[in-house]
Design a protein around this motif. Sequence first.
Motif, PDB file in Angstrom:
ATOM      1  N   PHE A 142       6.842   7.843   7.170  1.00 35.25           N
ATOM      2  CA  PHE A 142       7.414   6.518   7.400  1.00 35.25           C
ATOM      3  C   PHE A 142       7.547   5.812   6.054  1.00 35.25           C
ATOM      4  O   PHE A 142       6.566   5.726   5.311  1.00 35.25           O
ATOM      5  CB  PHE A 142       6.521   5.707   8.347  1.00 35.25           C
ATOM      6  CG  PHE A 142       6.489   6.271   9.745  1.00 35.25           C
ATOM      7  CD1 PHE A 142       7.476   5.936  10.668  1.00 35.25           C
ATOM      8  CD2 PHE A 142       5.479   7.142  10.129  1.00 35.25           C
ATOM      9  CE1 PHE A 142       7.448   6.470  11.952  1.00 35.25           C
ATOM     10  CE2 PHE A 142       5.451   7.682  11.415  1.00 35.25           C
ATOM     11  CZ  PHE A 142       6.436   7.341  12.321  1.00 35.25           C
ATOM     12  N   VAL A 143       8.749   5.359   5.738  1.00 36.24           N
ATOM     13  CA  VAL A 143       8.954   4.658   4.459  1.00 36.24           C
ATOM     14  C   VAL A 143       9.762   3.382   4.686  1.00 36.24           C
ATOM     15  O   VAL A 143      10.448   3.234   5.705  1.00 36.24           O
ATOM     16  CB  VAL A 143       9.715   5.517   3.413  1.00 36.24           C
ATOM     17  CG1 VAL A 143       8.892   6.686   2.938  1.00 36.24           C
ATOM     18  CG2 VAL A 143      11.068   5.965   3.914  1.00 36.24           C
ATOM     19  N   ASP A 144       9.687   2.509   3.691  1.00 37.37           N
ATOM     20  CA  ASP A 144      10.525   1.310   3.702  1.00 37.37           C
ATOM     21  C   ASP A 144      11.932   1.769   3.315  1.00 37.37           C
ATOM     22  O   ASP A 144      12.219   1.981   2.135  1.00 37.37           O
ATOM     23  CB  ASP A 144       9.956   0.308   2.687  1.00 37.37           C
ATOM     24  CG  ASP A 144      10.843  -0.913   2.530  1.00 37.37           C
ATOM     25  OD1 ASP A 144      11.885  -0.995   3.211  1.00 37.37           O
ATOM     26  OD2 ASP A 144      10.488  -1.783   1.714  1.00 37.37           O
ATOM     27  N   THR A 145      12.801   1.962   4.315  1.00 33.11           N
ATOM     28  CA  THR A 145      14.125   2.525   4.019  1.00 33.11           C
ATOM     29  C   THR A 145      15.053   1.514   3.339  1.00 33.11           C
ATOM     30  O   THR A 145      16.157   1.874   2.933  1.00 33.11           O
ATOM     31  CB  THR A 145      14.795   3.098   5.297  1.00 33.11           C
ATOM     32  OG1 THR A 145      14.664   2.144   6.356  1.00 33.11           O
ATOM     33  CG2 THR A 145      14.180   4.411   5.718  1.00 33.11           C
ATOM     34  N   SER A 146      14.604   0.242   3.206  1.00 29.16           N
ATOM     35  CA  SER A 146      15.411  -0.699   2.419  1.00 29.16           C
ATOM     36  C   SER A 146      15.252  -0.369   0.935  1.00 29.16           C
ATOM     37  O   SER A 146      16.012  -0.841   0.094  1.00 29.16           O
ATOM     38  CB  SER A 146      15.013  -2.150   2.695  1.00 29.16           C
ATOM     39  OG  SER A 146      13.766  -2.441   2.113  1.00 29.16           O
ATOM     40  N   ASP A 147      14.246   0.458   0.600  1.00 25.09           N
ATOM     41  CA  ASP A 147      14.027   0.927  -0.760  1.00 25.09           C
ATOM     42  C   ASP A 147      14.601   2.345  -0.849  1.00 25.09           C
ATOM     43  O   ASP A 147      13.956   3.324  -0.475  1.00 25.09           O
ATOM     44  CB  ASP A 147      12.505   0.898  -1.039  1.00 25.09           C
ATOM     45  CG  ASP A 147      12.154   1.420  -2.418  1.00 25.09           C
ATOM     46  OD1 ASP A 147      13.044   1.941  -3.113  1.00 25.09           O
ATOM     47  OD2 ASP A 147      10.967   1.306  -2.783  1.00 25.09           O
ATOM     48  N   THR A 148      15.842   2.440  -1.342  1.00 23.51           N
ATOM     49  CA  THR A 148      16.542   3.732  -1.339  1.00 23.51           C
ATOM     50  C   THR A 148      15.776   4.789  -2.136  1.00 23.51           C
ATOM     51  O   THR A 148      15.748   5.963  -1.750  1.00 23.51           O
ATOM     52  CB  THR A 148      17.974   3.536  -1.897  1.00 23.51           C
ATOM     53  OG1 THR A 148      18.590   2.505  -1.122  1.00 23.51           O
ATOM     54  CG2 THR A 148      18.806   4.784  -1.770  1.00 23.51           C
ATOM     55  N   GLU A 149      15.143   4.371  -3.224  1.00 23.77           N
ATOM     56  CA  GLU A 149      14.372   5.331  -4.034  1.00 23.77           C
ATOM     57  C   GLU A 149      13.192   5.890  -3.245  1.00 23.77           C
ATOM     58  O   GLU A 149      12.831   7.060  -3.395  1.00 23.77           O
ATOM     59  CB  GLU A 149      13.860   4.667  -5.325  1.00 23.77           C
ATOM     60  CG  GLU A 149      14.846   4.751  -6.467  1.00 23.77           C
ATOM     61  CD  GLU A 149      15.536   6.122  -6.587  1.00 23.77           C
ATOM     62  OE1 GLU A 149      14.841   7.124  -6.840  1.00 23.77           O
ATOM     63  OE2 GLU A 149      16.772   6.192  -6.417  1.00 23.77           O
TER      64      GLU A 149
END
Length: 404
Positions: A142-149
């Motif tokens: 699970f990642v913060d997908t607003s952070d593309t990197e």
Amino acid sequence: MREALILEELVKNIRNMKFDTQAVHAGTEEDVHGAVVTPIYQTSTFKFKSVQHGASLFSGEEEGFIYTRMRNPTVEAMENAVAVLEGGARALGCGSGMAAVHTAFSALLKSGDHVVCSESVYGPTSTLLKTVMHGFGVETTFVDTSDTEAVRKAMKNNTKVVFVETPCNPTLIISDLAAIAEIAHAQGASLVVDNTFMGPVMQRPFELGTDVIVHSLTKSLNGHADVVGGIVVVKDEQTYPHFRKTLNQIGGVIDPFNSFLVHRGLKTLSLRVKHAAESAMRVAEHLEQHSKIAWVRYPGLPSHPQYELGKKQMSGPGSMIAFELKGGLEAGKTMMNSVHLCQLAVSLGGVESLIQHPASMTHASMGREHREQAHITDGLVRLSVGIEDVEEIIADLDHALQLC
Ligand code: LCS
């Protein structure tokens, strides 16, 4: 005369018509009795003319209806309408939004595969990945997908699906779909987007490189809080048979009556969601300057952290607002207990305004640790703005806020 002929051709090919025309007409075929809307084929099974006929329907030599879990005219009419509105090749009606999410995962994943998923997603989607899919050998980051990197870093050799909700439920964070599609495709993974929050009027994920769209039909596509349903839309015709076989085996299909209701709801989709978004903009602006409110998150407000991306990626701000009161959770509870016009209920995207508390309701199953990672604070209140008179919605909220 020439213009009339051109129009006749266009009507035959609904895909060349404009969205509002498609919304009213897509999916509806010529009916033997001349019915203007697709009737409800409330039947579980269809009679064969002979054994030979039945055999050739099953083998695929002949086109036709066999059994409603496999194919039904009313269900198919609604599926075709949603496929046209999303600009995808085909669609598969499911018994709920969660059945649609599960069908997409089941079609695209096998044991040993890896998923990258937005950390702020509808609670049961995260739980499905952590429990059922995990049990079948699928791992998720699970990642913060607003952070593309962060998405790029989370990709592994065995990543087969990148699953994004944008704006996500309930924090309304926006992810850059075109950039994420490039990252997913470079790895040979599919980008699956849950387009429930915006719908096809305000967000066109296929035009940004998405491979599969899922929806909870329970929300704006039906729009009247009287159906639970879901849909998977595939961009490419070639992938459709595999998805259809998967759904047929899992069996989580929608029924004809609910399909009929959704198809009816679609006709006013554009009117409803544009009106609700206009009102939501007014409500968000009002809340943002209210003395009892600590912060407001709404894609239409310049204070939204991805305001510019939202303007580029979406043609409107939607009808969902997240906010927190200065008095935190306790004040939020008082407010939610004090509204009269806005109803204290989960769900969203309907004609009626609904207010709810994600940490103890829609996102309770996620667990505190995951919620904290995804910035779903205990004090966050989520409002789905409906199409009631906007002055009366604001008066209702103001009255409740006075008591906090
Ligand atoms: N995806 C999103 C973004 C959702 O918001 C929901 C339901 C689902 C999938 C699942 O759809 P369902 O199975 O309920 O048709 N969201 C809800 C919510 O936020 N409140 O109540 C249900």
